[in-house]
Design a protein around this motif. Structure first.
Motif, PDB file in Angstrom:
ATOM      1  N   LEU A  87      18.588 -47.766 -10.102  1.00 30.81           N
ATOM      2  CA  LEU A  87      19.030 -47.682 -11.469  1.00 30.81           C
ATOM      3  C   LEU A  87      19.529 -45.936 -11.889  1.00 30.81           C
ATOM      4  N   ASN A  88      20.913 -45.605 -12.768  1.00 29.68           N
ATOM      5  CA  ASN A  88      20.595 -44.949 -13.342  1.00 29.68           C
ATOM      6  C   ASN A  88      21.380 -44.731 -14.557  1.00 29.68           C
ATOM      7  N   VAL A  89      20.822 -44.036 -15.218  1.00 30.54           N
ATOM      8  CA  VAL A  89      21.356 -44.484 -17.332  1.00 30.54           C
ATOM      9  C   VAL A  89      21.928 -43.321 -17.663  1.00 30.54           C
ATOM     10  N   LEU A  90      23.816 -43.619 -17.618  1.00 34.90           N
ATOM     11  CA  LEU A  90      24.960 -43.472 -17.840  1.00 34.90           C
ATOM     12  C   LEU A  90      24.291 -42.525 -19.862  1.00 34.90           C
ATOM     13  N   LYS A  91      23.802 -41.804 -19.764  1.00 40.93           N
ATOM     14  CA  LYS A  91      23.908 -41.902 -21.499  1.00 40.93           C
ATOM     15  C   LYS A  91      25.432 -42.050 -22.452  1.00 40.93           C
ATOM     16  N   LEU A  92      24.344 -42.179 -23.314  1.00 43.37           N
ATOM     17  CA  LEU A  92      26.558 -42.013 -24.031  1.00 43.37           C
ATOM     18  C   LEU A  92      25.399 -41.430 -25.181  1.00 43.37           C
ATOM     19  N   ASN A  93      26.610 -40.926 -26.406  1.00 42.25           N
ATOM     20  CA  ASN A  93      26.723 -40.267 -27.198  1.00 42.25           C
ATOM     21  C   ASN A  93      26.605 -41.158 -28.289  1.00 42.25           C
ATOM     22  N   ARG A  94      25.782 -40.348 -29.228  1.00 42.06           N
ATOM     23  CA  ARG A  94      24.951 -41.990 -31.076  1.00 42.06           C
ATOM     24  C   ARG A  94      26.122 -40.852 -31.637  1.00 42.06           C
ATOM     25  N   ILE A  95      26.816 -39.550 -31.573  1.00 43.26           N
ATOM     26  CA  ILE A  95      27.926 -39.773 -32.619  1.00 43.26           C
ATOM     27  C   ILE A  95      29.211 -39.891 -31.677  1.00 43.26           C
ATOM     28  N   ALA A  96      29.586 -38.909 -31.128  1.00 40.80           N
ATOM     29  CA  ALA A  96      30.777 -38.620 -30.109  1.00 40.80           C
ATOM     30  C   ALA A  96      31.261 -39.518 -29.327  1.00 40.80           C
ATOM     31  N   LEU A  97      32.679 -40.071 -29.540  1.00 39.85           N
ATOM     32  CA  LEU A  97      32.990 -41.136 -28.763  1.00 39.85           C
ATOM     33  C   LEU A  97      32.766 -40.467 -27.639  1.00 39.85           C
ATOM     34  N   ASP A  98      32.338 -41.574 -26.694  1.00 37.76           N
ATOM     35  CA  ASP A  98      32.241 -41.863 -25.433  1.00 37.76           C
ATOM     36  C   ASP A  98      34.025 -41.477 -24.174  1.00 37.76           C
ATOM     37  N   GLN A  99      33.361 -40.641 -23.552  1.00 38.55           N
ATOM     38  CA  GLN A  99      34.901 -40.662 -22.397  1.00 38.55           C
ATOM     39  C   GLN A  99      33.995 -41.430 -21.222  1.00 38.55           C
ATOM     40  N   THR A 100      35.016 -42.133 -20.566  1.00 39.94           N
ATOM     41  CA  THR A 100      34.588 -42.614 -19.569  1.00 39.94           C
ATOM     42  C   THR A 100      35.227 -41.947 -18.333  1.00 39.94           C
ATOM     43  N   LEU A 101      36.131 -40.699 -17.879  1.00 39.71           N
ATOM     44  CA  LEU A 101      36.492 -40.268 -17.033  1.00 39.71           C
ATOM     45  C   LEU A 101      36.168 -38.810 -17.830  1.00 39.71           C
ATOM     46  N   ASP A 102      35.533 -37.946 -16.437  1.00 36.42           N
ATOM     47  CA  ASP A 102      35.007 -36.303 -16.064  1.00 36.42           C
ATOM     48  C   ASP A 102      36.576 -35.679 -16.321  1.00 36.42           C
ATOM     49  N   GLU A 103      35.240 -34.279 -15.683  1.00 36.92           N
ATOM     50  CA  GLU A 103      37.116 -33.751 -16.496  1.00 36.92           C
ATOM     51  C   GLU A 103      38.048 -33.188 -15.107  1.00 36.92           C
ATOM     52  N   GLU A 104      38.029 -34.409 -14.299  1.00 33.76           N
ATOM     53  CA  GLU A 104      38.453 -34.118 -12.943  1.00 33.76           C
ATOM     54  C   GLU A 104      39.460 -35.729 -12.671  1.00 33.76           C
ATOM     55  N   GLY A 105      39.282 -36.926 -13.475  1.00 34.11           N
ATOM     56  CA  GLY A 105      39.797 -37.567 -14.295  1.00 34.11           C
ATOM     57  C   GLY A 105      38.798 -38.478 -13.274  1.00 34.11           C
ATOM     58  N   ASN A 106      37.918 -38.680 -12.927  1.00 33.55           N
ATOM     59  CA  ASN A 106      36.598 -40.165 -11.740  1.00 33.55           C
ATOM     60  C   ASN A 106      36.271 -40.693 -12.894  1.00 33.55           C
TER      61      ASN A 106
END
Length: 467
Positions: free
Chosen positions: A359-378
């Motif tokens: 398992l790995n938990v991809l932590k979401l933000n409580r307030i800000a909008l989450d981005q599905t891509l990283d800075e490199e577009g992955n």
């Protein structure tokens, strides 16, 4: 013993009979009220009239012994027993709603609905098996659901308890059960294998997905034995809407040899909830029954040679645990990652039937909008999945023994705990994070998981990690 038939208004040991709710082949069900406090319950009494099957009495004795030992949301709460010397009865929690029996009018159900029902029933079976009980009569009329969605298994008259004498086995030679759902080993008189319940659940899912019973409804022993050598039509042949993944799972449940089924109900539930990770075999693509000569060859063999005998010590759910490894891919040191691998491998070596869920938990933000891509577009989710598989590659585990899960959530600890509860995880393995100011202020994920988990938790540390 009380003679004659019970009537509305009769009071037995402080319980007043209000109504006859159901009459079955072996028992009556009554709505009753406890006079001391007005609480309402369900009372079960055996059919003990002249000329009735004596198995009704024996099965009732078994149920009276088994029900007081059962706990949890997947069984009716036991209230009281009545002695056979006066009036035999079992008073239990009165569950609202209906069994699955009325659902037969709506068959076939959508595949996703079948998978959901199957997973919830498998959860109930796992709880039962962990308590040493095999139900041996899983069928629509013996399954109810609580308002929260938990499946409740009712009617333990044919059940087997590993710590109790099996009166049905000792006193009768004919197999007892419900014909469409009986496992091959049960047909042959073997009542001590929990995987018999998985076969029955597979037959139920097949029926609900196709509208057809996989083995019909034979009423004689000769007809029952046909399931040892004659396979059912593949579900997708009857209903093309059934996906290969669901056919893979259902046909695995219906394997004649118990050793080819899922090792535990928990692993079956896990597959039904995560079908995309189930390795497909020839079962998934099968569109026709086995050929005439293959069936004839099996028919010519000794029936006992076609089935698996349970091990000398009855199979237990703990023999096939689910081990969850929760990885923090953001800042895990290589030496801690390696130590987690070695610890997981030691656990798996002790339990050859165990499954590893990484398992790995991809932590979401409580307030800000989450981005599905990283800075490199992955894609972040895909990247985490790749990271999990990279971590697991040195373990060299065969496909089907390991699954990978990226869970997106705000609270990592609660998400890991929820995964463990829903999937009946037996052991959580995780690494301790290095000391930091935020960790001291907010507390660690591993500390919360260790404090609240419903199972064993092992926190692996580097020597340099204090506390």
């Amino acid at each position: 013993m009380v003679k004659g038939r019970l009537n509305v208004g009769t009071v037995i040991d402080g319980f007043r009979i209000d109504e006859l709710r159901h009459t079955g082949g072996m028992a009556h069900l009554w709505g009753v009220t406890r006079e001391e406090d007005g609480a309402t319950f369900l009372m079960k009494t055996p059919v003990v009239y002249e000329g009735e099957d004596p198995a009704a009495i024996v099965s009732f004795e078994m149920e009276q012994m088994i029900m007081p030992r059962l706990k949890g949301p997947h069984v009716p709460r036991h209230i009281a027993n009545g002695d056979f010397s006066k009036q035999p009865f079992i008073v239990m929690e009165r569950l609202e709603g209906e069994t699955l029996l009325p659902a037969l009018k709506q068959l076939p159900l959508p595949p996703e609905k079948v998978a959901d029902l199957g997973a919830r029933i498998a959860d109930a079976l796992q709880s039962l098996h962990e308590q040493g009980v095999i139900h041996l009569d899983i069928k629509p009329s013996n399954i109810m659901f609580r308002p929260g969605g938990e499946a409740v298994l009712i009617d333990y008259g044919l059940a087997h308890h590993r710590a109790l004498p099996d009166l049905m086995q000792e006193e009768f030679r004919l197999p007892y059960g419900t014909a469409p759902y009986m496992a091959p080993e049960q047909v042959m008189g073997i009542r001590s294998d929990p995987r018999s319940d998985l076969f029955a659940l597979g037959a139920l899912m097949y029926f609900f997905a196709t509208g057809t019973r996989p083995f019909g409804d034979p009423q004689k022993l000769r007809g029952l034995k046909q399931r040892l050598w004659k396979d059912p039509a593949p579900p997708r042949k009857l209903n093309p809407a059934i996906p290969p993944l669901l056919q893979e799972i259902v046909l695995r449940c219906l394997e004649v040899k118990a050793g080819r089924r899922h090792p535990s109900a928990a692993q079956l539930a896990h597959d039904l909830r995560h079908p995309q990770q189930v390795p497909l075999t020839a079962r998934a693509e099968k569109m026709e029954r086995d050929g005439f000569f293959a069936a004839l060859r099996r028919k010519g063999e000794s029936p006992m040679s076609l089935i698996d005998l349970p091990p000398p010590r009855e199979a237990e759910a703990s023999d096939a645990p689910i081990v969850a490894v929760a990885l923090n891919l953001d800042d895990m040191a290589p030496d801690l990652a390696d130590k987690l691998r070695r610890t997981a491998l030691r656990i798996l070596e002790r339990s050859p039937e165990a499954r590893l869920a990484v398992l790995n938990v991809l932590k979401l933000n409580r307030i800000a909008l989450d981005q599905t891509l990283d800075e490199e577009g992955n894609n972040k989710h895909v990247q985490r999945l790749v990271g999990l598989k990279d971590w697991a590659r040195p373990l060299n585990l065969e496909q089907g023994r390991i699954t990978f899960h990226v869970l997106e959530a705000i609270d990592p600890a609660e998400t890991i705990l929820d995964y463990a509860r829903v999937n009946n995880v037996d052991h959580i393995l995780m690494g301790a994070r290095a000391n930091s100011t935020m960790r001291k202020i907010l507390g660690s994920v591993s500390a919360k998981v260790a404090a609240e988990a419903p199972c064993t938790v092992t926190v692996v540390r580097n020597r340099s990690v204090a506390g």
